[in-house]
Design an enzyme around this catalytic site. Structure first.
Site, short mmCIF file in Angstrom:
data_model
loop_
_atom_site.label_atom_id
_atom_site.label_comp_id
_atom_site.label_asym_id
_atom_site.label_seq_id
_atom_site.Cartn_x
_atom_site.Cartn_y
_atom_site.Cartn_z
N ASN A 117 0.74 -1.09 0.08
CA ASN A 117 0.08 -0.02 -0.16
C ASN A 117 0.79 1.25 -0.02
O ASN A 117 0.41 2.23 -0.59
CB ASN A 117 -1.11 0.09 1.08
N GLY A 190 2.63 -5.80 7.23
CA GLY A 190 1.91 -6.38 6.66
C GLY A 190 0.43 -6.82 7.29
O GLY A 190 0.40 -6.25 8.25
N SER A 191 -0.19 -7.80 6.99
CA SER A 191 -1.34 -8.12 7.53
C SER A 191 -1.00 -9.08 8.61
O SER A 191 -0.06 -9.69 8.98
CB SER A 191 -2.28 -9.14 6.75
N GLU A 212 4.78 -4.87 12.08
CA GLU A 212 3.85 -3.57 11.74
C GLU A 212 2.61 -4.03 11.27
O GLU A 212 2.68 -4.22 10.04
CB GLU A 212 4.66 -2.59 11.01
N CYS A 246 -2.89 1.86 6.45
CA CYS A 246 -3.04 1.13 7.79
C CYS A 246 -3.55 1.75 8.97
O CYS A 246 -4.38 1.36 9.63
CB CYS A 246 -1.65 0.52 8.17
N GLU A 336 -10.58 -5.40 8.94
CA GLU A 336 -10.06 -4.10 8.39
C GLU A 336 -10.71 -3.69 6.91
O GLU A 336 -10.48 -4.49 6.11
CB GLU A 336 -8.38 -4.37 8.50
P1 NAD Z 1 0.26 -9.20 3.22
O1 NAD Z 1 0.61 -9.59 4.84
O2 NAD Z 1 -0.73 -9.86 2.64
O3 NAD Z 1 1.82 -9.32 2.63
C1 NAD Z 1 3.00 -8.48 3.25
C2 NAD Z 1 4.23 -9.36 2.86
O4 NAD Z 1 4.21 -10.52 3.33
C3 NAD Z 1 4.48 -9.37 1.12
O5 NAD Z 1 5.73 -8.92 1.12
C4 NAD Z 1 3.82 -10.64 0.55
O6 NAD Z 1 4.63 -11.29 -0.35
C5 NAD Z 1 4.26 -11.44 2.03
N1 NAD Z 1 3.28 -12.49 2.17
C6 NAD Z 1 2.03 -12.61 2.08
N2 NAD Z 1 1.67 -14.00 2.30
C7 NAD Z 1 2.44 -14.60 2.60
C8 NAD Z 1 2.60 -15.82 3.40
N3 NAD Z 1 1.61 -16.64 3.15
N4 NAD Z 1 3.79 -16.35 3.68
C9 NAD Z 1 4.80 -15.54 3.84
N5 NAD Z 1 4.57 -14.17 3.38
C10 NAD Z 1 3.50 -13.79 2.70
O7 NAD Z 1 -0.08 -7.58 3.68
P2 NAD Z 1 -0.37 -6.73 2.49
O8 NAD Z 1 -1.61 -7.02 1.98
O9 NAD Z 1 0.77 -6.41 1.54
O10 NAD Z 1 -0.64 -5.41 3.11
C11 NAD Z 1 -1.70 -4.94 3.72
C12 NAD Z 1 -1.87 -5.12 5.51
O11 NAD Z 1 -0.59 -4.59 5.94
C13 NAD Z 1 -2.92 -4.59 6.04
O12 NAD Z 1 -3.44 -5.33 7.01
C14 NAD Z 1 -2.19 -3.34 6.61
O13 NAD Z 1 -3.04 -2.64 7.73
C15 NAD Z 1 -1.02 -3.70 6.97
N6 NAD Z 1 -0.19 -2.58 6.99
C16 NAD Z 1 0.33 -2.34 8.26
C17 NAD Z 1 1.30 -1.16 8.22
C18 NAD Z 1 1.72 -0.78 9.42
O14 NAD Z 1 2.86 0.36 9.39
N7 NAD Z 1 1.47 -1.23 10.60
C19 NAD Z 1 1.65 -0.42 7.00
C20 NAD Z 1 1.14 -0.98 5.81
C21 NAD Z 1 0.21 -1.96 5.80
#
Ligand code: NAD
Length: 457
Positions: A117, A190-191, A212, A246, A336
């Site tokens: 994002n 990430g998530s 995060e 986020c 979310e």
């Molecule tokens: P995601 O968790 O799907 O992916 C994040 C990373 O993990 C990516 O690089 C992806 O390739 C990797 N990944 C995905 N699935 C995986 C798996 N099964 N095994 C290992 N690696 C895997 O998150 P997203 O969809 O990219 O981002 C959105 C989420 O991130 C939202 O929940 C958002 O709130 C959160 N976010 C948090 C912050 C913060 O600073 N707290 C900032 C931005 C986004």
């Protein structure tokens, strides 16, 4: 890239780290300066990639991605020598003569995994912390924002030694391959679902993590506010990057005495910001992919759309949407939202809103619009969230003086400014004694009465 190649790069990073080259503060500053120059000279390429992935406007791209990172680099370069200093601390008199201090040392080999994002910001901000603390780094940008991922990889892999920092592109399979190695620290954004997998993997080697994560950040609108300004700030924070932030306000509770007027102001503000034909606005973004687009369209079934609700699959466009009558136990209130849909609720009792928030997982951010200090203190004292912003949205994350991170379900660990340096540094406690005095009473055979020990301790 084959497993053997990444294997070699990781091995070389261990060798480079063990050479001690990154311990030199001037080496770190030189790398940070180089990074800054590379970002500045690639500015247009970064703008283009952000536009391709998210239809992000130049303005939003600058303030939330490129500009943010440049500020962090500048702040870090100007404070790094001070942060690296040995920290002298007191020594209890019982250890006299002796001195105590804290040394900051790099963890070693770091893995940074980013989301889509804010794909540029959320890879480079942790890089700055990891570099400033003297670590070697592998980054794994998000495969979903693939244009930005390529730009990041070009900037890093074409200009830095892979023994110091390297970008490894890919998705789940590649991330899992990286996670099969032993790291000294893992920084994940990430998530929550993937965050748990990362932590589980890290626990196998007792690797410390920063997570995060996301969650639902509530917004409460009190009655005694400047309605126009509050509406502007809420709409800005919610629809920035089409709600894919986020810390975006996820839903809003509005005081019953201003409900009608405030909702009218929200509608006026959306038109002022993006015009009446929003799909043509250069200032409004797009949903990252079809999967998220479909997920978001489905949310519109949970309540009555009172503004927006328009969408176009070909361009992955969803208009800024306001909905009411959303059941509090529906999926849109348990997941979310992460998109441009804002559920609005009426309230007349602040305690009940606080109770509602406290019955949910701890949010990443909480927003409260009010001029009443008693109520502000009540909310601050009675809720827990990663951060709070009063009478504004999003802005709390742009200060290098405030730690950024979640609590409970929204994550663990903090960064930005000095907190980034701290996150990537191990604080090593040192007590140094000499041979001047050696109290015998601590050695066996223990002859000193406990009553005397109690007195001197
Ligand atoms: P995601 O968790 O799907 O992916 C994040 C990373 O993990 C990516 O690089 C992806 O390739 C990797 N990944 C995905 N699935 C995986 C798996 N099964 N095994 C290992 N690696 C895997 O998150 P997203 O969809 O990219 O981002 C959105 C989420 O991130 C939202 O929940 C958002 O709130 C959160 N976010 C948090 C912050 C913060 O600073 N707290 C900032 C931005 C986004």
């Amino acid at each position: 890239m084959s497993k053997e190649n990444i294997d070699n790069i990781i091995k070389n990073q261990h060798i480079f780290f063990n050479s001690g080259a990154t311990l030199d503060i001037s080496f770190r500053i030189k790398q940070l300066r180089k990074l800054k120059q590379l970002i500045l000279s690639n500015e247009n390429i970064i703008f283009n990639a952000l536009s391709k992935d998210l239809h992000k406007s130049k303005f939003e791209s600058y303030i939330s991605e490129i500009g943010f990172v440049i500020n962090e680099i500048n702040h870090t370069i100007s404070h790094l020598k001070k942060w690296c200093r040995v920290e002298k601390v007191k020594t209890p008199w019982i250890h006299f003569p002796g001195k105590s201090y804290i040394l900051k040392e790099p963890y070693g080999n770091i893995l940074i995994i980013g989301p889509w994002n804010y794909p540029f910001h959320l890879i480079f901000a942790p890089i700055i912390g990891a570099m400033s603390a003297g670590n070697c780094i592998i980054i794994k940008p998000s495969e979903i924002s693939n244009n930005v991922s390529k730009v990041i990889t070009n900037i890093i892999n074409k200009n830095f030694s892979s023994s110091f920092i390297y970008s490894y592109e890919g998705g789940i399979e590649e991330t899992n391959l990286l996670l099969s190695y032993k790291w000294d620290y893992i920084f994940f954004t990430g998530s929550n679902t993937v965050g748990k997998l990362i932590m589980k993997k890290a626990s196998e080697n007792l690797t410390p993590v920063t997570l995060e994560l996301g969650g639902k950040s509530p917004c409460i609108i009190d009655e005694n506010i400047n309605i126009k300004t509050a509406a502007r700030r809420l709409i800005w924070g919610k629809f920035f990057n089409s709600g894919q932030t986020c810390v975006a306000p996820d839903y809003a509770f509005i005081h019953k005495n201003i409900l009608k007027e405030f909702i009218e102001e929200l509608k006026i503000t959306i038109k002022e910001f993006y015009g009446t034909h929003i799909i043509s606005s250069t200032y409004y973004g797009r949903i990252i992919n079809k999967k998220h687009y479909i997920r978001l369209i489905n949310y519109m079934n949970y309540g009555k759309v009172i503004f927006g609700g328009k969408y176009n699959e070909t361009s992955l466009y969803i208009s800024p949407t306001l909905i009411i009558n959303t059941p509090l136990d529906s999926c849109i209130m348990n997941e979310e939202i992460f998109g441009p849909i804002l559920p609005l609720f009426k309230y007349d009792n602040l305690s009940s809103v606080v109770q509602f928030i406290n019955n949910k997982p701890k949010p990443l951010s909480l927003y409260f619009f009010s001029k009443d200090n008693k109520k502000i203190n009540f909310v601050l004292k009675n809720t827990s969230s990663g951060s709070v912003c009063i009478n504004e949205t999003l802005s709390q994350i742009s200060s290098p003086y405030l730690p950024f991170g979640g609590v409970g379900n929204s994550g663990m660990g903090k960064y930005h400014g000095k907190y980034s340096y701290d996150s990537f540094s191990h604080k090593k406690s040192v007590m140094e004694k000499n041979y001047f005095l050696d109290l015998k009473l601590k050695y066996p055979p223990y002859k000193t009465p406990i009553s005397f020990i109690k007195k001197i301790l």
